[in-house]
Design a protein around this motif. Structure first.
Motif, PDB file in Angstrom:
ATOM      1  N   ALA A 110       4.806  25.869  60.634  1.00  0.00           N
ATOM      2  CA  ALA A 110       4.648  24.942  61.754  1.00  0.00           C
ATOM      3  C   ALA A 110       3.389  24.095  61.628  1.00  0.00           C
ATOM      4  N   ILE A 111       2.380  24.593  60.946  1.00  0.00           N
ATOM      5  CA  ILE A 111       1.164  23.791  60.738  1.00  0.00           C
ATOM      6  C   ILE A 111       1.512  22.523  59.975  1.00  0.00           C
ATOM      7  N   ARG A 112       2.262  22.674  58.898  1.00  0.00           N
ATOM      8  CA  ARG A 112       2.671  21.519  58.086  1.00  0.00           C
ATOM      9  C   ARG A 112       3.657  20.625  58.840  1.00  0.00           C
ATOM     10  N   THR A 113       4.631  21.252  59.493  1.00  0.00           N
ATOM     11  CA  THR A 113       5.667  20.500  60.198  1.00  0.00           C
ATOM     12  C   THR A 113       5.067  19.671  61.334  1.00  0.00           C
ATOM     13  N   ARG A 114       4.232  20.266  62.142  1.00  0.00           N
ATOM     14  CA  ARG A 114       3.630  19.537  63.262  1.00  0.00           C
ATOM     15  C   ARG A 114       2.811  18.342  62.770  1.00  0.00           C
ATOM     16  N   LYS A 115       2.030  18.546  61.728  1.00  0.00           N
ATOM     17  CA  LYS A 115       1.218  17.460  61.188  1.00  0.00           C
ATOM     18  C   LYS A 115       2.107  16.357  60.623  1.00  0.00           C
ATOM     19  N   GLY A 116       3.132  16.735  59.866  1.00  0.00           N
ATOM     20  CA  GLY A 116       4.027  15.750  59.270  1.00  0.00           C
ATOM     21  C   GLY A 116       4.757  14.917  60.303  1.00  0.00           C
ATOM     22  N   ILE A 117       5.261  15.558  61.341  1.00  0.00           N
ATOM     23  CA  ILE A 117       5.974  14.831  62.390  1.00  0.00           C
ATOM     24  C   ILE A 117       5.000  13.970  63.195  1.00  0.00           C
ATOM     25  N   ALA A 118       3.851  14.516  63.527  1.00  0.00           N
ATOM     26  CA  ALA A 118       2.877  13.770  64.326  1.00  0.00           C
ATOM     27  C   ALA A 118       2.402  12.507  63.617  1.00  0.00           C
ATOM     28  N   GLU A 119       2.260  12.558  62.303  1.00  0.00           N
ATOM     29  CA  GLU A 119       1.748  11.408  61.551  1.00  0.00           C
ATOM     30  C   GLU A 119       2.834  10.443  61.097  1.00  0.00           C
ATOM     31  N   ALA A 120       4.086  10.808  61.277  1.00  0.00           N
ATOM     32  CA  ALA A 120       5.196   9.977  60.802  1.00  0.00           C
ATOM     33  C   ALA A 120       5.459   8.805  61.739  1.00  0.00           C
ATOM     34  N   ASP A 121       5.920   7.706  61.126  1.00  0.00           N
ATOM     35  CA  ASP A 121       6.437   6.577  61.893  1.00  0.00           C
ATOM     36  C   ASP A 121       7.915   6.797  62.211  1.00  0.00           C
ATOM     37  N   VAL A 122       8.613   7.399  61.253  1.00  0.00           N
ATOM     38  CA  VAL A 122      10.040   7.664  61.377  1.00  0.00           C
ATOM     39  C   VAL A 122      10.287   9.113  60.947  1.00  0.00           C
ATOM     40  N   VAL A 123      11.092   9.829  61.722  1.00  0.00           N
ATOM     41  CA  VAL A 123      11.473  11.196  61.371  1.00  0.00           C
ATOM     42  C   VAL A 123      12.978  11.206  61.130  1.00  0.00           C
ATOM     43  N   VAL A 124      13.367  11.660  59.942  1.00  0.00           N
ATOM     44  CA  VAL A 124      14.777  11.813  59.596  1.00  0.00           C
ATOM     45  C   VAL A 124      15.079  13.306  59.614  1.00  0.00           C
ATOM     46  N   VAL A 125      16.089  13.701  60.384  1.00  0.00           N
ATOM     47  CA  VAL A 125      16.456  15.115  60.480  1.00  0.00           C
ATOM     48  C   VAL A 125      17.892  15.269  60.007  1.00  0.00           C
ATOM     49  N   ARG A 126      18.067  16.068  58.965  1.00  0.00           N
ATOM     50  CA  ARG A 126      19.380  16.292  58.349  1.00  0.00           C
ATOM     51  C   ARG A 126      19.932  17.638  58.788  1.00  0.00           C
ATOM     52  N   PHE A 127      21.167  17.605  59.289  1.00  0.00           N
ATOM     53  CA  PHE A 127      21.910  18.819  59.601  1.00  0.00           C
ATOM     54  C   PHE A 127      22.999  18.964  58.555  1.00  0.00           C
ATOM     55  N   GLY A 128      22.928  20.035  57.765  1.00  0.00           N
ATOM     56  CA  GLY A 128      23.901  20.253  56.702  1.00  0.00           C
ATOM     57  C   GLY A 128      25.166  20.915  57.204  1.00  0.00           C
ATOM     58  N   GLU A 129      26.099  21.064  56.309  1.00  0.00           N
ATOM     59  CA  GLU A 129      27.414  21.615  56.656  1.00  0.00           C
ATOM     60  C   GLU A 129      27.445  23.134  56.667  1.00  0.00           C
ATOM     61  N   GLN A 130      26.641  23.772  55.810  1.00  0.00           N
ATOM     62  CA  GLN A 130      26.815  25.200  55.558  1.00  0.00           C
ATOM     63  C   GLN A 130      26.136  26.112  56.576  1.00  0.00           C
ATOM     64  N   TYR A 131      24.948  25.753  57.040  1.00  0.00           N
ATOM     65  CA  TYR A 131      24.175  26.649  57.892  1.00  0.00           C
ATOM     66  C   TYR A 131      23.872  25.992  59.233  1.00  0.00           C
ATOM     67  N   LYS A 132      23.584  26.794  60.224  1.00  0.00           N
ATOM     68  CA  LYS A 132      23.095  26.285  61.505  1.00  0.00           C
ATOM     69  C   LYS A 132      21.589  26.090  61.348  1.00  0.00           C
ATOM     70  N   GLN A 133      21.131  24.869  61.465  1.00  0.00           N
ATOM     71  CA  GLN A 133      19.713  24.594  61.295  1.00  0.00           C
ATOM     72  C   GLN A 133      19.030  24.471  62.656  1.00  0.00           C
ATOM     73  N   TRP A 134      18.735  25.611  63.256  1.00  0.00           N
ATOM     74  CA  TRP A 134      18.068  25.610  64.548  1.00  0.00           C
ATOM     75  C   TRP A 134      16.687  24.992  64.412  1.00  0.00           C
ATOM     76  N   ASN A 135      16.027  25.228  63.286  1.00  0.00           N
ATOM     77  CA  ASN A 135      14.705  24.637  63.074  1.00  0.00           C
ATOM     78  C   ASN A 135      14.792  23.113  63.033  1.00  0.00           C
ATOM     79  N   ALA A 136      15.868  22.572  62.483  1.00  0.00           N
ATOM     80  CA  ALA A 136      16.040  21.120  62.439  1.00  0.00           C
ATOM     81  C   ALA A 136      16.206  20.568  63.855  1.00  0.00           C
ATOM     82  N   ALA A 137      16.951  21.273  64.691  1.00  0.00           N
ATOM     83  CA  ALA A 137      17.116  20.832  66.071  1.00  0.00           C
ATOM     84  C   ALA A 137      15.777  20.863  66.801  1.00  0.00           C
ATOM     85  N   PHE A 138      14.985  21.875  66.527  1.00  0.00           N
ATOM     86  CA  PHE A 138      13.657  21.951  67.134  1.00  0.00           C
ATOM     87  C   PHE A 138      12.792  20.781  66.663  1.00  0.00           C
TER      88      PHE A 138
END
Length: 149
Positions: free
Chosen positions: A66-94
């Motif tokens: 979460a340290i890396r994720t929070r920094k990356g999202i906070a500093e981004a201009d655009v966030v792309v979130v990919r939901f794949g077919e095989q697994y439920k990506q709860w972290n991606a939804a978060f």
């Protein structure tokens, strides 16, 4: 105009590489979570010590990631979130919710089979794409005003 793009979501396909290669000629920079699944899962116990209980094992890793994720999202201009077919990506939804709460420009990427399940996530996005190529086309249009063709 340089755009900082954070690529979040599933780690089992090459969608990130498709976007970064397709956008190689654009004024963009990319960041993402650690995509080595084993390293991401085990970073907490590898650094802070073993846990007998899987809950605490996972929690240590999630908090360090979460340290890396929070920094990356906070500093981004655009966030792309990919939901794949095989697994439920709860972290991606978060991540999508966190980006939306920060007012980030959000592009959601998933196939048509997830449209209903992700309707609330999609509603928070400025664009919903079905392919990495569409994401590249969005970035190209935003930066250069050029349409595909």
């Amino acid at each position: 105009m340089t755009l900082k793009i954070y690529l979040s979501g599933e780690i089992h396909t090459d969608w990130r590489e498709q976007i970064t290669e397709g956008a190689a000629d654009l004024d963009v920079s990319f960041d993402s979570p650690v995509t080595d699944h084993a390293a991401s899962d085990d970073c907490g116990v590898a650094i802070l010590g073993e846990e007998a209980d899987k809950f605490w094992h996972d929690r240590k890793g999630a908090q360090i990631n979460a340290i890396r994720t929070r920094k990356g999202i906070a500093e981004a201009d655009v966030v792309v979130v990919r939901f794949g077919e095989q697994y439920k990506q709860w972290n991606a939804a978060f991540d999508a919710g966190y980006a939306a709460a920060l007012g980030k420009s959000l592009i959601i990427l998933h196939g048509p089979d997830h449209a209903h399940a992700l309707k609330e996530v999609d509603a928070a996005a400025l664009a919903v794409a079905q392919s990495p190529q569409q994401v590249v086309q969005i970035l190209r249009y935003v930066l250069n005003g050029s349409l595909p063709g």
